[in-house]
Motif scaffolding. Structure first.
Motif, PDB file in Angstrom:
ATOM      1  N   SER A  17       0.808  -1.231   0.000  1.00 43.27           N
ATOM      2  CA  SER A  17       0.000   0.000   0.000  1.00 43.27           C
ATOM      3  C   SER A  17       0.839   1.279   0.000  1.00 43.27           C
ATOM      4  O   SER A  17       0.387   2.320   0.473  1.00 43.27           O
ATOM      5  N   LEU A  18       2.054   1.211  -0.531  1.00 40.44           N
ATOM      6  CA  LEU A  18       2.872   2.405  -0.654  1.00 40.44           C
ATOM      7  C   LEU A  18       2.704   3.056  -2.022  1.00 40.44           C
ATOM      8  O   LEU A  18       3.126   4.191  -2.231  1.00 40.44           O
ATOM      9  N   LEU A  19       2.084   2.335  -2.939  1.00 40.85           N
ATOM     10  CA  LEU A  19       1.712   2.858  -4.249  1.00 40.85           C
ATOM     11  C   LEU A  19       0.234   2.606  -4.466  1.00 40.85           C
ATOM     12  O   LEU A  19      -0.327   1.681  -3.883  1.00 40.85           O
ATOM     13  N   GLU A  20      -0.363   3.425  -5.308  1.00 36.27           N
ATOM     14  CA  GLU A  20      -1.757   3.246  -5.710  1.00 36.27           C
ATOM     15  C   GLU A  20      -1.789   2.909  -7.191  1.00 36.27           C
ATOM     16  O   GLU A  20      -0.945   3.375  -7.950  1.00 36.27           O
ATOM     17  N   GLN A  21      -2.771   2.139  -7.578  1.00 36.42           N
ATOM     18  CA  GLN A  21      -2.935   1.761  -8.980  1.00 36.42           C
ATOM     19  C   GLN A  21      -4.290   2.251  -9.464  1.00 36.42           C
ATOM     20  O   GLN A  21      -5.285   2.162  -8.745  1.00 36.42           O
ATOM     21  N   SER A  22      -4.316   2.776 -10.689  1.00 36.91           N
ATOM     22  CA  SER A  22      -5.575   3.231 -11.275  1.00 36.91           C
ATOM     23  C   SER A  22      -5.514   3.001 -12.785  1.00 36.91           C
ATOM     24  O   SER A  22      -4.459   2.687 -13.334  1.00 36.91           O
ATOM     25  N   LEU A  23      -6.638   3.178 -13.432  1.00 30.47           N
ATOM     26  CA  LEU A  23      -6.706   3.080 -14.886  1.00 30.47           C
ATOM     27  C   LEU A  23      -6.933   4.466 -15.454  1.00 30.47           C
ATOM     28  O   LEU A  23      -7.736   5.242 -14.925  1.00 30.47           O
ATOM     29  N   ASP A  24      -6.224   4.779 -16.532  1.00 28.86           N
ATOM     30  CA  ASP A  24      -6.429   6.070 -17.179  1.00 28.86           C
ATOM     31  C   ASP A  24      -7.607   5.979 -18.150  1.00 28.86           C
ATOM     32  O   ASP A  24      -8.283   4.955 -18.226  1.00 28.86           O
ATOM     33  N   GLU A  25      -7.837   7.038 -18.910  1.00 31.53           N
ATOM     34  CA  GLU A  25      -8.977   7.103 -19.830  1.00 31.53           C
ATOM     35  C   GLU A  25      -8.912   6.031 -20.917  1.00 31.53           C
ATOM     36  O   GLU A  25      -9.925   5.611 -21.450  1.00 31.53           O
ATOM     37  N   ARG A  26      -7.691   5.601 -21.255  1.00 28.22           N
ATOM     38  CA  ARG A  26      -7.523   4.576 -22.285  1.00 28.22           C
ATOM     39  C   ARG A  26      -7.506   3.170 -21.709  1.00 28.22           C
ATOM     40  O   ARG A  26      -7.286   2.204 -22.425  1.00 28.22           O
ATOM     41  N   GLY A  27      -7.700   3.044 -20.401  1.00 21.45           N
ATOM     42  CA  GLY A  27      -7.713   1.745 -19.750  1.00 21.45           C
ATOM     43  C   GLY A  27      -6.334   1.210 -19.414  1.00 21.45           C
ATOM     44  O   GLY A  27      -6.191   0.044 -19.060  1.00 21.45           O
ATOM     45  N   GLU A  28      -5.307   2.060 -19.496  1.00 21.78           N
ATOM     46  CA  GLU A  28      -3.949   1.646 -19.160  1.00 21.78           C
ATOM     47  C   GLU A  28      -3.685   1.891 -17.678  1.00 21.78           C
ATOM     48  O   GLU A  28      -4.182   2.844 -17.088  1.00 21.78           O
ATOM     49  N   VAL A  29      -2.864   1.029 -17.098  1.00 14.40           N
ATOM     50  CA  VAL A  29      -2.560   1.097 -15.675  1.00 14.40           C
ATOM     51  C   VAL A  29      -1.571   2.218 -15.395  1.00 14.40           C
ATOM     52  O   VAL A  29      -0.566   2.368 -16.092  1.00 14.40           O
ATOM     53  N   ARG A  30      -1.888   3.010 -14.385  1.00 13.85           N
ATOM     54  CA  ARG A  30      -0.989   4.065 -13.897  1.00 13.85           C
ATOM     55  C   ARG A  30      -0.823   3.886 -12.401  1.00 13.85           C
ATOM     56  O   ARG A  30      -1.688   3.352 -11.723  1.00 13.85           O
ATOM     57  N   PHE A  31       0.297   4.355 -11.916  1.00 14.91           N
ATOM     58  CA  PHE A  31       0.614   4.263 -10.495  1.00 14.91           C
ATOM     59  C   PHE A  31       0.865   5.648  -9.936  1.00 14.91           C
ATOM     60  O   PHE A  31       1.253   6.561 -10.664  1.00 14.91           O
ATOM     61  N   GLY A  32       0.667   5.786  -8.653  1.00 16.35           N
ATOM     62  CA  GLY A  32       0.921   7.043  -7.977  1.00 16.35           C
ATOM     63  C   GLY A  32       1.111   6.801  -6.493  1.00 16.35           C
ATOM     64  O   GLY A  32       1.038   5.665  -6.013  1.00 16.35           O
ATOM     65  N   MET A  33       1.360   7.874  -5.773  1.00 12.28           N
ATOM     66  CA  MET A  33       1.546   7.817  -4.320  1.00 12.28           C
ATOM     67  C   MET A  33       0.651   8.841  -3.663  1.00 12.28           C
ATOM     68  O   MET A  33       0.376   9.885  -4.251  1.00 12.28           O
TER      69      MET A  33
END
Length: 182
Positions: free
Chosen positions: A74-90
């Motif tokens: 849980s030190l990174l977050e995962q999400s999907l962008d508008e194109r359905g590609e995986v992105r990470f953030g903190m």
């Protein structure tokens, strides 16, 4: 954030910084290094960018393996962008802690220079692609990385890297004009 009045709490639970430090101390050396390095991204990142920018920094595990481990912790977050590609953030608090760790480690200049090189290359490729049949796709891609381009440019200004700053602005001039970022 402090909970000093609550005597029953352990030291690691008395401040948010202590809680993050406790989690950070449980990481392997490569996990700590990658977490610190990933803090240079602004507005998130994809796995391709993380691999390209930080693979040379690591000795043991690969970037995808380490990103998965940081995600599990849980030190990174995962999400999907508008194109359905995986992105990470903190989360902002974790990113600030990681940036402080990066500064203390002595790797900040190398990490930020690598980040700058990656996004400069992307901007220059995007400038070419924005004038061809893939204009819409590349416009979206460059738009998604707007915060990273700004972070790279700010690094150029902070370290007086004139040539990369001018190259970045030249490459992003047309795409930013098309998208209204004057």
């Amino acid at each position: 954030l402090s909970a000093d009045g609550m005597r029953a709490l352990s030291v690691r639970q008395k401040t948010l910084s202590n809680a993050i430090q406790w989690s950070y101390d449980l990481l392997s050396r490569d996990e700590q290094l990658l977490l610190s390095c990933l803090s240079v991204f602004s507005g998130g990142f994809n796995l391709e960018a993380a691999e390209e920018v930080f693979s040379p920094f690591l000795r043991g595990n690969s970037v995808p393996v380490l990103v998965a481990l940081l995600l599990d912790k849980s030190l990174l977050e995962q999400s999907l962008d508008e194109r359905g590609e995986v992105r990470f953030g903190m989360l902002a608090t974790i990113q600030q802690f990681a940036q402080n760790s990066l500064q203390r480690s002595g790797n900040e200049f190398a990490a930020r220079d690598s980040h700058l090189a990656y996004f400069l290359t992307m901007a220059e490729k995007g400038e070419i692609e924005m004038r061809g049949p893939h204009q819409a796709e590349w416009g979206d891609r460059l738009e998604q990385e707007l915060d990273n381009f700004r972070a790279a440019f700010e690094w150029c200004l902070a370290t007086q890297k004139v040539e990369p700053a001018l190259r970045l602005l030249k490459a992003l001039g047309w795409p930013w004009e098309v998208r209204g970022h004057y």
